[in-house]
Design an enzyme around this catalytic site. Structure first.
Site, PDB file in Angstrom:
ATOM      1  N   LYS A 226     -37.604 -57.652 -46.018  1.00 25.16           N
ATOM      2  CA  LYS A 226     -38.654 -57.839 -45.018  1.00 25.16           C
ATOM      3  C   LYS A 226     -39.301 -59.194 -45.283  1.00 25.16           C
ATOM      4  O   LYS A 226     -39.971 -59.393 -46.286  1.00 25.16           O
ATOM      5  CB  LYS A 226     -39.694 -56.716 -45.133  1.00 25.16           C
ATOM      6  CG  LYS A 226     -40.766 -56.796 -44.056  1.00 25.16           C
ATOM      7  CD  LYS A 226     -41.714 -55.621 -44.153  1.00 25.16           C
ATOM      8  CE  LYS A 226     -42.745 -55.610 -43.032  1.00 25.16           C
ATOM      9  NZ  LYS A 226     -43.072 -56.857 -42.409  1.00 25.16           N
ATOM     10  N   ARG A 246     -44.228 -61.516 -31.207  1.00 31.69           N
ATOM     11  CA  ARG A 246     -43.971 -60.083 -31.086  1.00 31.69           C
ATOM     12  C   ARG A 246     -44.727 -59.469 -29.925  1.00 31.69           C
ATOM     13  O   ARG A 246     -44.314 -58.483 -29.331  1.00 31.69           O
ATOM     14  CB  ARG A 246     -44.421 -59.423 -32.399  1.00 31.69           C
ATOM     15  CG  ARG A 246     -43.881 -58.055 -32.619  1.00 31.69           C
ATOM     16  CD  ARG A 246     -44.510 -57.461 -33.836  1.00 31.69           C
ATOM     17  NE  ARG A 246     -45.707 -56.727 -33.460  1.00 31.69           N
ATOM     18  CZ  ARG A 246     -46.364 -55.926 -34.283  1.00 31.69           C
ATOM     19  NH1 ARG A 246     -45.967 -55.795 -35.517  1.00 31.69           N
ATOM     20  NH2 ARG A 246     -47.422 -55.278 -33.864  1.00 31.69           N
ATOM     21  N   LYS A 393     -40.421 -49.595 -42.595  1.00 33.25           N
ATOM     22  CA  LYS A 393     -40.714 -50.724 -43.471  1.00 33.25           C
ATOM     23  C   LYS A 393     -41.240 -50.184 -44.786  1.00 33.25           C
ATOM     24  O   LYS A 393     -42.128 -49.334 -44.814  1.00 33.25           O
ATOM     25  CB  LYS A 393     -41.701 -51.690 -42.812  1.00 33.25           C
ATOM     26  CG  LYS A 393     -42.968 -51.074 -42.250  1.00 33.25           C
ATOM     27  CD  LYS A 393     -43.782 -52.134 -41.526  1.00 33.25           C
ATOM     28  CE  LYS A 393     -44.971 -51.483 -40.821  1.00 33.25           C
ATOM     29  NZ  LYS A 393     -45.664 -52.376 -39.904  1.00 33.25           N
TER      30      LYS A 393
END
Lengths: 526, 309
Positions: A226, A246, A393
């Site tokens: 990540k 995003r 995540k």
């Protein structure tokens, strides 16, 4: 214009996201076209006039009430546009105030010479709130705490559509967005998504911890690092090349180096990074390049941008989102192997045998620019939004520091009677060798409701000074603060700034004198 | 500062103090002072109705409406053909809780200056109350807490709501009760009001609750569901001030004259000499001088700026 002004006024005082949404929705429902479309353009940053420079406003003010009174007024109010809006009076015999559409359409046609006279007429016609909104619009600084994404969410809500649907058609439309409103409120057809650089809503991951991971089958999942950058979408079709954040904001202007390097067609998902000599630079370096409309050659040279791709959504006119992750990954790798693609590379897969192995890899990875791991199901299609299950995540554990509470500020809405925003400091030595606290950050979450009640009471019982909604407190309470990074900062008195700080624990057991020092924090700077 | 003989313009704390040997004021102002200062048994009270005159030594004193709050008056002092008018606090726009300001031609006019900057042009009261009612429509499930000063602003806001057609119950913080009662006893009808502490099984959703400004930040306000903090004050006209007070719904409703009312009043009373006090003296003095009036700042002690405006 008056209705739009009332909206901006209400938005500027209403801190809560949901309340802001409600205000925008009510406005969009009640306001006819094209005004609501222009309002939407203003809120999403799509109107850019800069038709009124500060010098012009100042000269208007001097003309109206004389230099001395204008100076006293500006000195008190502190904001030039607001001062002028307040001292100007609505002329009793002026005509009706202009509509927002009239303002926008007139300014688009007016020459620089004509603008001041038009502006004066409008100032005569509008009320104080209207004048304030007009001047904010013309000086190009609304600052009412509404992101483009939030405005799009509000539009989507009035048509009961997911925001992804609006985002998909957004970049094919232009203000005042008539077809969009026809579709959402009047049974009109859905506007064409115009794949030429359209934004596709990204797929988002849910956080996960070690215990939950053990309930999953490692064979189903692929792992990637990540990266500590900015999630972006690279969209190119029919010669239109764009870089989106995003949230769907077009950030192409700040990254001409990336846009120039796009010599392909397709839509890709990846991480925007600053990359120097093959290594990922700290997040702070990337920050230097964000929020700029233009970028200097020096900046381009010293902070070169790079996109590390991890997914492909469209390729050569084909929508790949229904394919599985594994299939998309194969297409992405094959595409990358076709030829050298400067400024782009692929985020490698992290190979692992089982969860314990992956946990070890995560622990050992101390490289800069990595925040943790992403886990993605090999058989999952690309789904807009944050579906539960396919993507996770697994962040690296946060850094911790013991800091001392210095100030507390009241919150808003449900928290308006609670001191819920805490400024905390770390110790340092002054030039005279005295030990003092320097503020290093501010946090307003991370604690439970019960802890909030306790903190609120503590603040009230230990107040030493009050400044409006802010209380200064005795330097006694140690807060364990969790954060994701540290950077040097010239904007903060202490010289450091923490990334994403939150209150991890209240350390009533620890004496304030034993809290951490600014030096300790500086040692954590990569 | 307690004195032998006090002439009191109105009941706000920065103008009316306890402990004087005798106090001359309108009957309404004396009633307000008795409510606030435990009946003032040690003060000789001299009620003087609007328009009546008394003589003190060789000075004649009369009281004229100031339009600020219930009982508020300007003190008109005459001595050998010279007339001085002490305005106290005043405003020029209509207020259903007190008679309107009457300009009295004079030789010296002592004016307040709370909002004496050209940035203060208070908008129409009806428009501001409209903002509150519109917010109730947009957020029908949230309690609308309105911060008001207990004396004057509270009752005026209630009257404005009634004039706008709002006839539902208005809830009151306990600190507002006694003065509301006093206003009603003086003929100011407030309609359906009730104390928060008397509520049974009430969620206050979509209700209007009036309270002192400080109560919004107080633990007292936690009983309400997701409240919106409204604040009714002349200071709300300036964004930084409204934000500093934590207002989410600022209502610009003031009991003081704004810049145009102040400058209009200087013209109306026609005094060649004007003393400016209680606020931003500098700007109004500069203005007075610019139109040929001998203006001067008069610095008085003991002013409390915030809550009463």
């Amino acid at each position: 214009m008056q209705a739009f002004a009332r909206l901006l006024d209400a938005l500027s005082f209403q801190p809560a996201r949901n309340a802001k949404l409600r205000l925008i929705e009510a406005y969009l429902r009640e306001t006819p076209d094209p005004d609501r479309g222009w309002a939407l353009a203003a809120l999403t940053g799509g109107l850019d006039f800069a038709a009124a420079k500060p010098a012009l406003l100042r000269s208007f003010g001097h003309e109206k009430i004389g230099e001395e009174l204008f100076h006293l007024s500006y000195d008190y109010v502190g904001d030039l546009a607001e001062t002028l809006a307040l001292i100007w009076e609505t002329k009793p015999d002026a005509g009706p105030p202009p509509s927002l559409g009239e303002v926008v359409e007139t300014l688009q046609r007016a020459t620089k010479m004509q603008t001041p006279a038009i502006l004066k007429r409008w100032l005569d016609e509008l009320d104080a709130t209207g004048r304030w909104a007009l001047l904010k619009l013309l000086t190009g600084a609304l600052r009412v705490g509404v992101s483009a994404r939030l405005a799009k969410q509000a539009v989507a809500n009035i048509g009961s559509q997911p925001v992804a649907e609006v985002e998909e058609v957004w970049h094919g439309l232009s203000a005042p967005y008539r077809p969009l409103f026809d579709w959402l409120t009047a049974d009109g057809p859905k506007p064409a998504s115009n794949m030429g650089g359209a934004f596709l809503s990204p797929m988002l991951a849910n956080p996960i911890d070690r215990a939950e991971i053990d309930t999953l089958d490692p064979a189903h999942f692929r792992a990637e690092w990540k990266w500590d950058g900015i999630r972006v979408q690279v969209a190119s079709l029919g010669g239109v090349k764009r870089l989106f954040s995003r949230a769907g904001e077009d950030v192409s202007g700040a990254f001409p180096d990336i846009v120039e390097a796009i010599d392909f067609e397709g839509v890709f998902d990846g991480e925007l990074l600053v990359r120097r000599d093959e290594a990922v630079a700290p997040f702070n370096d990337l920050q230097q390049r964000l929020n700029r409309k233009t970028v200097t050659p020096k900046m381009l040279k010293e902070h070169p941008a790079h996109v590390r791709l991890y997914d492909v959504l469209w390729l050569d006119g084909e929508d790949l989102r229904a394919l599985s992750f594994d299939e998309r990954r194969t297409r992405l790798e094959a595409w990358m192997a076709e030829k050298p693609r400067p400024r782009f590379d692929i985020s490698p897969l992290v190979r692992f045998a089982d969860w314990a192995h992956l946990a070890t890899l995560r622990e050992e990875m101390r490289q800069d620019g990595i925040e943790g791991l992403m886990l993605k199901r090999g058989d999952a299609p690309y789904l807009a939004g944050r579906p539960k299950g396919p993507w996770f995540k697994w962040k690296r554990d946060p850094m911790l520091a013991d800091c001392v509470m210095m100030y507390a500020q009241r919150g808003h809405g449900k928290r308006s009677s609670f001191y819920s925003d805490y400024t905390f400091g770390a110790w340092r030595e002054t030039a005279e060798g005295k030990r003092e606290l320097a503020p290093v950050g501010k946090a307003y979450f991370g604690f439970t409701d019960e802890e909030l009640r306790w903190l609120d009471k503590w603040v009230r019982d230990h107040t030493t000074n009050r400044f409006g909604p802010v209380r200064e407190v005795e330097q006694q309470l140690v807060l364990e603060v969790a954060f994701d990074g540290v950077a040097r900062s010239t904007r903060h008195k202490s010289g450091v700034s923490l990334r994403f700080p939150r209150i991890n624990r209240i350390r009533t057991d620890k004496p304030a004198a034993e809290a951490d020092t600014v030096d300790t924090l500086l040692h954590l700077v990569p | 500062m307690a004195v032998n003989r006090a002439v009191i313009t109105h009941g706000h704390g920065d103008h009316a103090r306890p402990g004087h040997r005798s106090a001359l004021a309108t009957p309404e102002t004396l009633a307000i002072m008795r409510t606030r200062f435990q009946d003032m048994p040690d003060t000789t009270q001299q009620p003087l109705k609007y328009g009546d005159t008394v003589t003190m030594g060789d000075v004649s004193v009369s009281l004229v409406p100031a339009g600020h709050i219930l009982g508020s008056a300007q003190a008109v002092l005459e001595h050998k053909g010279q007339r001085i008018v002490v305005s106290g606090d005043y405003k020029r726009r209509p207020d259903a809780t007190c008679p309107p300001f009457e300009p009295v031609p004079c030789d010296v006019f002592i004016t307040e200056a709370t909002f004496a900057l050209p940035v203060f042009h208070h908008p129409s009261d009806a428009g501001e109350i409209g903002k509150l009612l519109r917010s109730l429509e947009t957020f029908p499930e949230r309690t609308h807490l309105v911060g008001v000063y207990a004396l004057g602003k509270c009752q005026r806001v209630i009257k404005l709501l009634r004039a706008a057609g709002y006839d539902k119950r208005i809830w009151l913080h306990g600190a507002l009760a006694s003065l509301c009662k006093l206003y009603e006893a003086n003929g100011v009808e407030l309609g359906d009001t009730a104390l928060i502490s008397d509520a049974i099984l009430e969620t206050f959703k979509g209700q209007i609750v009036l309270c002192p400004p400080s109560a919004i930040a107080d633990r007292w306000s936690r009983r309400f569901a997701d409240p919106i903090a409204a604040m009714a004050s002349g200071w709300m006209g300036v964004r930084a001030r409204a934000r500093q007070r934590g207002a989410e719904l600022p209502l610009i409703i003031s009991d003081h004259a704004d810049w145009s009312e102040l400058t209009q009043t200087l013209k109306d009373v026609g005094a060649p000499k004007v003393w400016v006090t209680h606020g931003r003296e500098e700007a109004l003095v500069a203005y007075a001088r610019s139109i040929g009036i001998d203006g001067e700042a008069l610095h008085l002690g003991g002013r409390e700026e915030e809550d009463e405006s």
